[in-house]
Design a protein around this motif. Structure first.
Motif, mmCIF file in Angstrom:
data_model
loop_
_atom_site.group_PDB
_atom_site.id
_atom_site.type_symbol
_atom_site.label_atom_id
_atom_site.label_comp_id
_atom_site.label_asym_id
_atom_site.label_seq_id
_atom_site.Cartn_x
_atom_site.Cartn_y
_atom_site.Cartn_z
ATOM 1 N N GLU A 13 0.822 -1.218 0.000
ATOM 2 C CA GLU A 13 0.000 0.000 0.000
ATOM 3 C C GLU A 13 0.857 1.270 0.000
ATOM 4 O O GLU A 13 0.348 2.366 0.212
ATOM 5 N N SER A 50 -5.502 7.365 -4.259
ATOM 6 C CA SER A 50 -4.618 6.189 -4.203
ATOM 7 C C SER A 50 -5.060 5.064 -5.143
ATOM 8 O O SER A 50 -4.513 3.978 -5.084
ATOM 9 N N ASN A 88 -0.026 5.465 -7.535
ATOM 10 C CA ASN A 88 0.594 5.185 -6.240
ATOM 11 C C ASN A 88 2.022 5.703 -6.170
ATOM 12 O O ASN A 88 2.730 5.470 -5.205
#
Length: 923
Positions: A625, A686, A690
């Protein structure tokens, strides 16, 4: 028309002023109005807006004595599409228009949300019956040229003036048809006014210092929606956000009325602190008195975001903004007078103080400087504070506004030790007349829970062992230099820069100085002079492109550098393509196959890219992430690294976006504000991106979503830049990598870290001083600096009345004489006479637009064969088709002495400037 009808028109003129844009009916009023009256009304709209234009229109209308003018006015309204106003005046019943007032108030209140949520092109066809045809065309034109947000602003302006009783309901239906979430805010049932007002009052009165702020600390226009529109509810748009203790600590000295510099990390919510101070400041005035706040933002994107934030959270106060992009079209004095909070780019105030439009800073009660560390030298912030300090030290009786500065780092300049750093910070405080530097001391634990200082890593990478690409390009550059020396044996003497090396910034500086020198190069034979200057210009332009390519190759792939050159030579072929360009193109093409082969060879991979790839793979493996900002030095590198990421199968998990500045360098135009906003919205969500590859535009002022990885790719600046770029990685567990092949870059960053410690130590020392002693020190610095300023003041230059030549800066062809130059509205320069028309050719402008009284239609270029140097633009000014030239495209030659001079700005060229007179155009 009867006297009673005239009186009725006067009685209802406020309704007419709020509804009518008289420029839409002027063509129908031609039999009644003189040409100069029509021009006055048009000018009033351009300068002050439709309401002021309507006031002037009514004045002329009520002065008319001819028979039939009242019927003519009604017919004009009918023809233009003002059916509601036509009906109201004919029956003298304005109840339907009056009922629209509550919806106008609601739309004004919701304007910030309308602007960010509405796409005008989606609903304009459904609203066309509620608007004038011309308004619809203008809205679509603005959407096309300036973007959807600007188009939405124009749509609001038109709806607020609409005389159609059904426009609120039509808007509701159009929004519902498009499933636009704004329809939930747009309530058209009975009792709307009472419900909305009560709802907002409940929210606003919960606390003296409670303001409605999104959880994201640096909420702003450019990246304000942290989730898709479908997930944004009214609750999280307007939910109250209670200030944190450290934010109250930062705000406290300012709330006590002290001039304060607030120094706190990026991402801690300094914008919110400024809102707290603003709210407190405006509430403290007794009944009958009012505060007036001005907030300064350096960059247009920052100006836009702060304007949006302040508009949203101070709905009860008049909030407006003026920037360089809008200043020509708005009456600055009136806007400042009529609003409680004004967001400005600082040069606007500097210009209006000079003109006397704003007589003094006493009109304001609070000034807030964003990124206040810029208050030095000739920066507009400092020019404003010079005015303030002249008023303070000159014994002026007018009250001075309170001053607040916001920054992540006050900096230390060139200080070598803490004492020198302390002196530097004292000078900044003196410039801002600040008696306090507010930092977080008592609530550090809370601050550290919000803003995480990233771990810093230095990566020293080796460069390529051998560089065949550089060898070939360097040989082409040597050959090009030799060709230039053949036509100008004094080439080496045209610049003082020695020991230049291919592929460096120093070589770029050498090119710039040579080009400047050849622009004023003179010979008795003017044709030969023109030939040599033009040739030198071509050779150095090609050298610049080769130099750029070497810089790209050093930091990215050889393929990217080669593509850059191929694009350049493709453009050269498409343009004039004279003998010199043909020769240089042929030399490049002879080496092209070899360059292609070298750039495809896997052994020539850039070790820096391999290391960058390793960092990205490692970090995204540890945390899929991960959100990254990759800082680079140039726009060319931004494009090159994006192409590298997209073409690298090892990095297929990355979805890159790019963010560059708005300015223009050489022939490369920067990103527009809507494009920047779109990229930042996507980055914040997002989902679409990214990793963001950015130039310095991202390191100051613009708020960017929290990220946990910052990579500085051969990117280093001063201590202020270091703190700001590092501050972009403010998520928990964030990291910051400096990746370079130059040990000097790492050393410079380590010096910056030492300077940061010096800065913090110096601030702590200053905070222990007695406040009276500190004020005395500040006053001493201010008095000394004012003495130096006053002693260095230059007398106003006397205009040179002698006629001069303007020559094309590229080919030295005669363009015109200064005697034929005229000044329009103090800052635009045109040339009279048919002779000048023969000297240029025009081509349609790629981005035609309307600004102020001008309509930009074409670009103009030197008409001399194989030159085509850009001279400016062709515009429609009122009723005149005229060229507007830029001085940086010309060389000024003294007719008597032959001396040639270069100017980059008209204000530096002190010739006799004759104002434009329309009467001369008819001669």
């Amino acid at each position: 028309m009867t006297t009673e009808q005239r009186r009725s028109l006067q009685a209802f003129q406020d309704y007419i002023r709020k509804t009518l844009d008289p420029t839409y009916i002027l063509s129908y009023m031609a039999p009644w109005f003189r040409e100069e009256e029509v021009q006055y009304i048009q000018a009033e709209k351009n300068n002050k807006g439709p309401m002021e234009a309507a006031t002037l229109f009514l004045k002329f209308l009520l002065e008319l004595q001819e028979e039939g003018w009242f019927r003519g006015f009604l017919d004009a309204l009918d023809h233009a599409g003002y059916s509601g106003l036509y009906e109201a005046i004919e029956s003298w019943d304005f109840k339907k228009i009056e009922k629209l007032e509550e919806y106008r108030l609601l739309l004004k209140r919701l304007q910030p949300e309308f602007k960010t949520r509405i796409i005008p092109t989606d609903i304009i066809s459904d609203l066309s019956e509620c608007l004038i045809n011309q308004e619809c065309e203008e809205i679509l034109q603005i959407c096309s040229t300036k973007g959807m947000m600007a188009g939405a602003e124009k749509l609001v302006e038109c709806l607020l003036r609409s005389d159609k009783e059904n426009w609120p309901k039509t808007l509701k239906l159009a929004l519902e048809k498009e499933r636009n979430k704004f329809s939930e805010l747009w309530i058209v049932e009975k009792g709307i006014k009472d419900v909305e007002t009560e709802d907002l009052e409940d929210k606003m009165e919960t606390s003296d210092i409670q303001i409605f702020y999104q959880e994201d600390p640096e909420c702003q226009n450019l990246s304000e929606n942290s989730c898709p529109p479908s997930e944004v509810s009214d609750t999280n748009l307007y939910s109250p956000f209670k200030p944190r203790n450290y934010q109250l600590e930062l705000a406290l000295p300012a709330m006590k009325g002290k001039n304060t510099i607030i120094c706190a990390p990026t991402g801690c919510g300094k914008t919110f602190v400024s809102l707290l101070i603003c709210e407190h400041h405006l509430k403290k005035f007794p009944q009958g008195q009012k505060g007036k706040v001005v907030f300064f933002a350096n960059q247009i994107p920052v100006y836009e975001q702060q304007k949006s934030v302040f508009s949203k959270y101070f709905e009860r106060h008049g909030v407006t903004g003026i920037s360089g992009a809008t200043a020509e079209n708005v009456p600055v004095e009136q806007i400042v007078e009529n609003n409680d909070i004004i967001i400005l780019t600082p040069q606007i105030l500097v210009n209006n103080l000079k003109k006397g439009t704003i007589p003094s800073l006493s009109i304001f009660t609070l000034m807030i400087f964003d990124e206040c560390h810029n208050t030095s030298k000739q920066h507009p912030y400092n020019m404003i504070m010079f005015n303030y300090l002249d008023q303070k030290l000159g014994g002026s009786s007018g009250p001075l506004p309170q001053v607040i500065g916001l920054t992540a780092s006050v900096g230390v300049g060139d200080a070598k030790n803490t004492d020198e750093a302390l002196d530097y910070i004292c000078k900044l405080c003196a410039s801002l007349d600040a008696s306090v530097i507010a930092t977080v001391k008592h609530n550090l634990e809370e601050l550290e829970q919000v803003v995480y200082k990233p771990q810093k890593f230095f990566r020293k990478v080796e460069s390529r062992i051998s560089d065949k690409f550089k060898y070939i390009i360097a040989q082409l550059m040597r050959d090009t230099e030799s060709l230039a020396k053949r036509i100008c044996k004094d080439l080496e003497n045209l610049s003082q820069i020695q020991n230049r090396e291919f592929g460096t910034q120093k070589y770029e500086q050498w090119i710039v100085t040579v080009q400047k020198a050849c622009m004023v190069f003179q010979m008795p034979d003017k044709d030969e002079e023109s030939r040599i200057c033009k040739a030198l210009f071509l050779y150095t332009s090609h050298l610049r492109k080769y130099n750029d390519a070497l810089i790209i190759s050093e930091h990215a792939r050889m393929k990217d550098a080669l593509d850059y050159l191929k694009d350049f030579f493709s453009n050269v072929r498409a343009a004039g393509f004279d003998e010199i360009e043909q020769d240089l193109t042929q030399r490049f093409e002879e080496k092209l196959q070899e360059l292609e082969s070298v750039s495809r060879d896997p052994s020539n991979e850039n070790p820096k890219l391999e290391d960058l790839c390793f960092i990205l793979q490692e970090e995204y493996h540890l945390n899929p992430e991960t959100i990254t900002i990759l800082f680079v030095k140039t726009r060319a590198l931004v494009d090159a690294l994006k192409n590298w990421i997209e073409g690298n199968p090892k990095l297929s998990f990355l979805k890159p976006g790019i963010l560059t500045g708005r300015g223009k360098t050489n022939q490369n135009t920067g990103m527009t504000l809507p494009a920047q906003k779109c990229i930042l919205d996507a980055f914040k969500a997002s989902g679409d991106h990214n990793i963001l590859i950015a130039t310095s535009v991202a390191d100051e002022g613009i708020d960017i979503a929290q990220c946990n990885l910052v990579i500085l790719y051969e990117y280093v600046g001063n201590v202020i830049k270091m703190i700001q770029t590092r501050g972009r990685g403010r998520a928990r567990g964030s990291k910051c990598f400096l990746l370079t092949s130059n040990a000097g870059v790492i050393e410079k960053e380590q010096i910056n870290m030492y300077k940061e410690k010096m800065m913090n130590d110096s601030i702590l020392r200053l905070q222990t001083w007695d406040e009276a002693v500190f004020r005395e020190k500040i006053l001493h610095i201010q008095t000394h600096e004012k003495f130096i300023r006053d002693s260095q003041e230059k007398p106003k230059p006397v205009p040179d009345k002698e006629n001069k030549k303007l020559l094309c800066r590229k080919c030295k062809a005669l363009a015109c004489y200064t005697a034929d130059v005229r000044v329009i509205e103090e800052c635009h320069y045109t040339v009279l006479g048919d002779a000048f028309k023969e000297c240029f050719v025009s081509r349609p402008h790629p981005k035609p637009k309307q600004f102020s009284s001008f309509e930009k239609r074409a670009k103009i270029f030197c008409a001399r064969q194989n030159c085509s140097h850009d001279w400016g633009i062709h515009v429609k000014y009122k009723t005149f088709e005229i060229p507007v030239i830029k001085i940086e495209s010309f060389v000024v030659e003294d007719i008597a002495t032959g001396v040639q001079t270069l100017y980059s700005k008209w204000k530096d060229f002190h010739f006799e400037k004759i104002p434009f007179d329309p009467a001369e155009m008819s001669k």
